[in-house]
Write an enzyme that holds these catalytic residues in place. Structure first.
Site, PDB file in Angstrom:
ATOM      1  N   GLU A 133     -51.450-120.953  28.447  1.00 36.05           N
ATOM      2  CA  GLU A 133     -51.934-122.026  29.304  1.00 36.05           C
ATOM      3  C   GLU A 133     -51.193-121.969  30.631  1.00 36.05           C
ATOM      4  O   GLU A 133     -49.985-121.796  30.627  1.00 36.05           O
ATOM      5  CB  GLU A 133     -51.696-123.401  28.664  1.00 36.05           C
ATOM      6  CG  GLU A 133     -52.477-124.495  29.401  1.00 36.05           C
ATOM      7  CD  GLU A 133     -52.285-125.881  28.786  1.00 36.05           C
ATOM      8  OE1 GLU A 133     -51.311-126.086  28.044  1.00 36.05           O
ATOM      9  OE2 GLU A 133     -53.107-126.747  29.076  1.00 36.05           O
ATOM     10  N   GLY A 267     -41.664-127.184  27.547  1.00 37.65           N
ATOM     11  CA  GLY A 267     -41.027-127.770  26.368  1.00 37.65           C
ATOM     12  C   GLY A 267     -41.599-127.138  25.117  1.00 37.65           C
ATOM     13  O   GLY A 267     -40.882-126.704  24.227  1.00 37.65           O
ATOM     14  N   MET A 269     -45.795-125.567  23.401  1.00 34.91           N
ATOM     15  CA  MET A 269     -47.200-125.271  23.684  1.00 34.91           C
ATOM     16  C   MET A 269     -48.034-125.432  22.422  1.00 34.91           C
ATOM     17  O   MET A 269     -47.698-124.885  21.371  1.00 34.91           O
ATOM     18  CB  MET A 269     -47.320-123.846  24.250  1.00 34.91           C
ATOM     19  CG  MET A 269     -48.740-123.390  24.506  1.00 34.91           C
ATOM     20  SD  MET A 269     -49.552-124.403  25.786  1.00 34.91           S
ATOM     21  CE  MET A 269     -51.256-124.323  25.209  1.00 34.91           C
ATOM     22  N   GLU A 270     -49.166-126.138  22.600  1.00 37.74           N
ATOM     23  CA  GLU A 270     -49.961-126.589  21.458  1.00 37.74           C
ATOM     24  C   GLU A 270     -50.946-125.551  20.933  1.00 37.74           C
ATOM     25  O   GLU A 270     -52.081-125.894  20.591  1.00 37.74           O
ATOM     26  CB  GLU A 270     -50.723-127.857  21.852  1.00 37.74           C
ATOM     27  CG  GLU A 270     -51.813-127.666  22.929  1.00 37.74           C
ATOM     28  CD  GLU A 270     -51.350-127.922  24.343  1.00 37.74           C
ATOM     29  OE1 GLU A 270     -50.142-127.763  24.611  1.00 37.74           O
ATOM     30  OE2 GLU A 270     -52.189-128.265  25.192  1.00 37.74           O
ATOM     31  N   ASN A 271     -50.555-124.275  20.828  1.00 41.97           N
ATOM     32  CA  ASN A 271     -51.459-123.285  20.241  1.00 41.97           C
ATOM     33  C   ASN A 271     -51.861-123.740  18.852  1.00 41.97           C
ATOM     34  O   ASN A 271     -51.003-124.110  18.046  1.00 41.97           O
ATOM     35  CB  ASN A 271     -50.751-121.940  20.139  1.00 41.97           C
ATOM     36  CG  ASN A 271     -49.998-121.593  21.395  1.00 41.97           C
ATOM     37  OD1 ASN A 271     -50.583-121.481  22.449  1.00 41.97           O
ATOM     38  ND2 ASN A 271     -48.685-121.483  21.291  1.00 41.97           N
ATOM     39  N   GLU A 304     -47.180-132.233  20.561  1.00 39.37           N
ATOM     40  CA  GLU A 304     -47.931-130.989  20.298  1.00 39.37           C
ATOM     41  C   GLU A 304     -48.910-131.173  19.151  1.00 39.37           C
ATOM     42  O   GLU A 304     -50.042-130.684  19.207  1.00 39.37           O
ATOM     43  CB  GLU A 304     -46.972-129.833  20.005  1.00 39.37           C
ATOM     44  CG  GLU A 304     -45.942-129.554  21.100  1.00 39.37           C
ATOM     45  CD  GLU A 304     -46.536-129.435  22.489  1.00 39.37           C
ATOM     46  OE1 GLU A 304     -47.666-128.924  22.615  1.00 39.37           O
ATOM     47  OE2 GLU A 304     -45.880-129.870  23.458  1.00 39.37           O
ATOM     48  N   HIS A 307     -52.062-132.841  20.121  1.00 34.27           N
ATOM     49  CA  HIS A 307     -52.991-131.930  20.806  1.00 34.27           C
ATOM     50  C   HIS A 307     -53.902-131.170  19.836  1.00 34.27           C
ATOM     51  O   HIS A 307     -54.932-130.641  20.249  1.00 34.27           O
ATOM     52  CB  HIS A 307     -52.217-130.868  21.582  1.00 34.27           C
ATOM     53  CG  HIS A 307     -51.820-131.247  22.969  1.00 34.27           C
ATOM     54  ND1 HIS A 307     -52.695-131.780  23.881  1.00 34.27           N
ATOM     55  CD2 HIS A 307     -50.630-131.120  23.624  1.00 34.27           C
ATOM     56  CE1 HIS A 307     -52.056-131.970  25.032  1.00 34.27           C
ATOM     57  NE2 HIS A 307     -50.804-131.587  24.903  1.00 34.27           N
ATOM     58  N   GLU A 326     -53.233-134.136  28.496  1.00 33.56           N
ATOM     59  CA  GLU A 326     -51.788-134.371  28.526  1.00 33.56           C
ATOM     60  C   GLU A 326     -51.443-135.850  28.472  1.00 33.56           C
ATOM     61  O   GLU A 326     -50.472-136.257  27.847  1.00 33.56           O
ATOM     62  CB  GLU A 326     -51.169-133.719  29.766  1.00 33.56           C
ATOM     63  CG  GLU A 326     -51.246-132.197  29.740  1.00 33.56           C
ATOM     64  CD  GLU A 326     -50.642-131.591  28.488  1.00 33.56           C
ATOM     65  OE1 GLU A 326     -49.902-132.275  27.770  1.00 33.56           O
ATOM     66  OE2 GLU A 326     -50.939-130.413  28.205  1.00 33.56           O
TER      67      GLU A 326
END
Ligand SMILES: [Zn+2]
Length: 851
Positions: A133, A267, A269-271, A304, A307, A326
């Protein structure tokens, strides 16, 4: 859409990617191939997709009818596009596109990149990991890299057999290749966007999976750090359950892995199913960490996981809608953390914490250089700049405001409806408003558009007139602009004292002014009852003094927002700094940590703009505000006190020692700081940390050397971070120079370099010297720091308010082209505001300071 060179044409779209990658961790390269199932909607001989920094060696189209067409390959690094031209026209219908390519595992913390760490045996180890991202999936494999071009991803990784490989889906099979490598096949993902694809390969250890209502959940860390995963495991289980329950929709993936990576630009990442964290946001040792450090881990985990539904399952159509992603995840972060730990009082912290939370968001949003929360985005650079205080802080604050106004149940119903309606799809902001309209019967879109589609927020003047309160709104700007006539639809809660009885009235202020009637003469009025409104209130002298006389009648969050409103009006030139100091005098008995944190932040801002001659008087004034509470709270944790009271202890120690320069506190701090350095588990984490910062601000050569050793040997990510923060708190020019130099070698990781410099720029004593280093080392900074992180350095500029230094900063950036121009413009505007504040206050604040 088509005239934007960064947007892809839609005559061909993907539906499934089969991606095979072989990373070479030793040589920092990878090779890969992908078969993309595409739909050709109109016959064409040109197919355009995204690729960047990839060498594409072959491209072939084939279909079930047996056709096979090879393509001419042209890559354009400027627009990051790959244009494939075929000799024969591709007929309408389903085709497969086979691509072969090679790339580098870069050290820029984006795309498919390398991270490194030293293991317990002292060996340097490499991890290959991803961060896509906003628009960097195209650096790992050619793809249609736009959020609404969703597809299924089938990923396989060929890796050295002794390494762990993780991706979005659960492991579905593995094959030993007999040459020391294994090919790991992962299960198909749901239909999803490219920016949440992820894979990580390295010497990693995983916890045994925990079954969370049918979802296997693991925490994965660099080898040797598995003992730091317990806290995250516990928080992950709670948050996953709580969020599934809140949304009323099962978790959309087939498993959840949390992966800690030693070099990470953000911080976390919402994979989907493979959430990647920076180490300080996941790995933690309970015994040596403070509430603040623990809260950060729970916050990031909750954010996360939120998300996985809001962002991954339902995704914004394009990057201008990233705010919704966000802002909503930030709102859910606070709700989830609050549910797990009510004693941490998350909403108080939201109002007081620095970073992208309420107070800082209000500051940025009070600039002429603010932007609307939803903002047009064309290029990847512009997309990356959207991850700021307005997207996170203002976005979540205005969602909280409307939630409070509609009621929590209506809000939740609307959200669940929105997620169910748009599962696996893409949305625009109005889709959420429509769902909330349906759930609440209120015109949510009409109210919210004034907060989302125009920049700024209102400053509301309140005036008492007998039984009535006059309200009027104008745009809150730190540099006044009479020509700005923006108006907001303001959902207010007005609190007033009528004959000694406190009442609250809800009121929707829709025009520039209004009158609210009360049943009797108003003694005092508070314009932001409850403290959740995203606006400022301006109190004339009489109204402010009436409130000062009855501070105890206000709720903690109201006392906090009152302080912050007065502070902001001082910075904006609507009030004198003396008024803020006088208000602070009424907070001497304050018990709440967050209120003190914010109060002390305001004092620091004043300290930064006064002269050296005024400093002793200012420090004395600080001590007169802080000393009483500081001595009550003391130095040792008290049996039965809350964790927040202990956190307050740390704030007060630092305030007395550094802001108030109290010699007794400085002397008291030394043994605690030394104890921390000797044996971190032997001293209370909060007292130890505060003492360390006091020591650093008054530190000697010996202290600096000792801290550097402690930093090198730190056993946990939090201790390492603390020691690094302390290392950049020394005033002396020699030490500052050393730390600056370390940002260019291995001593300070690329992920940390920019914030370290920002922190040193903010130091009243050494900031101007650090600025000279930044100025002369600018090209080295651009060459050495990961490009996506450089903008964090700008956060330090607003403290450089000595007029000649500020002028130099302005002159330098006037002739230097930078990325993240919007962030820079905002920070330069705050700098200008501070220069003006210094000039205004220089002649008058002295009267408010003791001699
Ligand atoms: Zn997020």
């Amino acid at each position: 859409m088509t005239d934007n060179p960064y947007r892809l044409p839609r005559h061909v779209t993907p539906s499934r990617y089969e991606i095979s990658l072989t990373p070479d961790l030793e040589h920092h390269t990878f090779v890969g191939s992908t078969i993309i199932a595409i739909d050709v909607h109109e016959a064409t001989s040109t197919v355009i997709l995204n690729a960047a920094e990839l060498a594409i060696s072959s491209a072939t189209f084939s279909n079930d009818a047996g056709a096979s067409v090879s393509a001419h390959i042209v890559t354009d690094e400027e627009t990051e596009r790959l244009t494939l031209t075929t000799s024969a026209t591709l007929a309408q219908g389903r085709w497969n596109l086979d691509l072969e390519f090679a790339g580098i595992l870069n050290d820029e913390l984006r795309g498919f990149y390398r991270a490194s760490f030293t293991d317990v045996d002292g060996n340097e180890q490499t991890i290959a990991t991803t961060q896509f991202e906003a628009t960097d999936a195209r650096r790992a494999f050619p793809c249609w890299d736009e959020p609404d071009l969703k597809a299924v991803f089938s990923i396989s990784l060929t890796v050295p057999s002794d390494l762990l490989a993780v991706s979005n889906g659960a492991e579905a099979g593995r094959h030993d290749n007999g040459d020391g490598t294994t090919t790991v096949q992962f299960a198909d993902t749901m239909i999803m966007s490219t920016y949440i694809v992820a894979f990580v390969v390295g010497p990693l250890e995983a916890t045994d999976p925990i079954d969370v209502d049918g979802v296997p959940f693991r925490v994965i860390a660099p080898i040797g750090k598995g003992y730091l995963t317990d806290f995250a495991s516990e928080a992950g289980v709670f948050c996953l359950r709580w969020l599934s329950n809140y949304y009323g929709i099962p978790y959309p993936g087939d498993k959840v892995d949390f992966i800690a990576v030693p070099d990470f630009a953000f911080g976390a990442m919402e994979n989907l199913g493979a959430i990647i964290y920076r180490e300080t946001a996941l790995l933690l040792d309970r015994d040596t960490t403070s509430l603040a450090e623990q809260r950060r881990v729970v916050d990031v985990i909750a954010h996360e996981l939120a998300h996985m539904w809001f962002g991954d399952l339902v995704t914004m159509r394009w990057w201008e809608g990233i705010w919704l992603n966000e802002a909503f995840a930030s709102l859910m972060e606070m709700k989830t953390t609050e549910a797990m730990h009510p004693d941490w009082e998350r909403w108080m912290a939201f109002a007081a914490d620095p970073g992208a939370e309420r107070s800082d968001a209000l500051t940025i949003d009070a600039l002429a250089e603010s932007r609307s929360v939803e903002f047009p985005v064309a290029s990847p650079d512009e997309a990356n700049e959207m991850f700021d205080a307005l997207t996170y802080g203002k976005g979540s604050a205005v969602l909280r405001m409307i939630e409070q106004f509609l009621g929590g149940d209506h809000f939740r119903l609307g959200v669940a409806d929105y997620l169910r309606t748009h599962s696996y799809g893409n949305t625009v902001t109005n889709d959420l408003w429509a769902a909330l309209d349906r759930a609440s019967g209120m015109p949510v879109g009409d109210i919210m558009n004034t907060w989302i589609l125009q920049p700024g927020h209102p400053l509301i003047d309140v005036n008492i007139d007998g039984n009535r309160v006059h309200l009027s709104q104008r745009r809150m700007l730190l540099q006044a602009d009479e020509t700005d006539t923006s108006l907001w639809s303001v959902p207010m809660q007005i609190k007033a004292s009528i004959d000694g009885e406190v009442v609250t009235q809800k009121f929707l202020l829709e025009s520039d002014s209004a009158i609210v009637e009360f049943p009797g003469p108003v003694d005092w009025v508070l314009g932001n009852g409850g403290g959740h409104g995203f606006y400022r209130v301006n109190y004339p002298d009489r109204e402010l003094h009436a409130l000062m006389g009855d501070i105890e009648s206000l709720e903690p969050l109201e006392r906090l927002t009152l302080l912050d409103d007065v502070r902001a009006t001082v910075v904006a030139g609507q009030n004198h700094a003396a008024a803020y100091l006088e208000l602070c005098d009424h907070y001497r008995n304050e018990t709440q940590q967050a209120v003190w944190q914010l109060l002390l932040g305001g004092l620091k801002e004043i300290k930064d703009i006064i002269s050296n001659e005024q400093l002793p008087g200012f420090e004395k004034r600080v001590r007169s505000i802080v000393a009483k509470r500081a001595s009550e709270v003391g130095w040792e944790p008290i049996d039965g006190e809350t964790d927040l009271n202990n956190l307050l202890r740390g704030d007060l120690i630092r305030a007395m020692g550094n802001l108030g320069n109290d010699p007794e506190t400085v002397a008291m701090a030394r043994p605690f700081a030394e104890q921390l350095l000797d044996d971190p588990a032997s001293v209370d984490p909060v007292v130890g940390q505060a003492s360390l910062f006091v020591l650093a601000a008054h530190g000697t050569d010996k202290d600096f050397v000792r801290l550097r050793e402690a930093y090198d040997d730190a056993p946990t990510p939090q201790l390492r971070q603390r020691y690094l923060q302390a290392l950049c708190s020394f005033d002396d020019e020699r030490f500052v120079k050393q730390v600056f130099d370390w940002t260019f070698d291995e001593t300070i990781r690329g992920q940390d370099a920019a914030w370290v410099v920002a922190r040193m720029l903010s130091n009243r004593e050494s900031g101007p010297e650090v600025w000279k280093m930044v100025r002369s080392g600018w090209n080295d900074i651009l060459a050495a720091y990961p490009q996506v992180t450089v903008r964090h350095l700008f956060d330090g500029l607003p403290s450089l308010s000595y007029p000649e230094v500020a002028a130099d900063v302005e002159a330098f950036f006037a002739e230097t082209e930078v990325r993240s121009a919007k962030t820079l413009a905002q920070m330069l505007e705050i700098l200008r505001v501070h220069v003006a504040l210094r000039q205004r206050e220089s002649g008058r604040i002295g009267d408010a300071l003791p001699v």
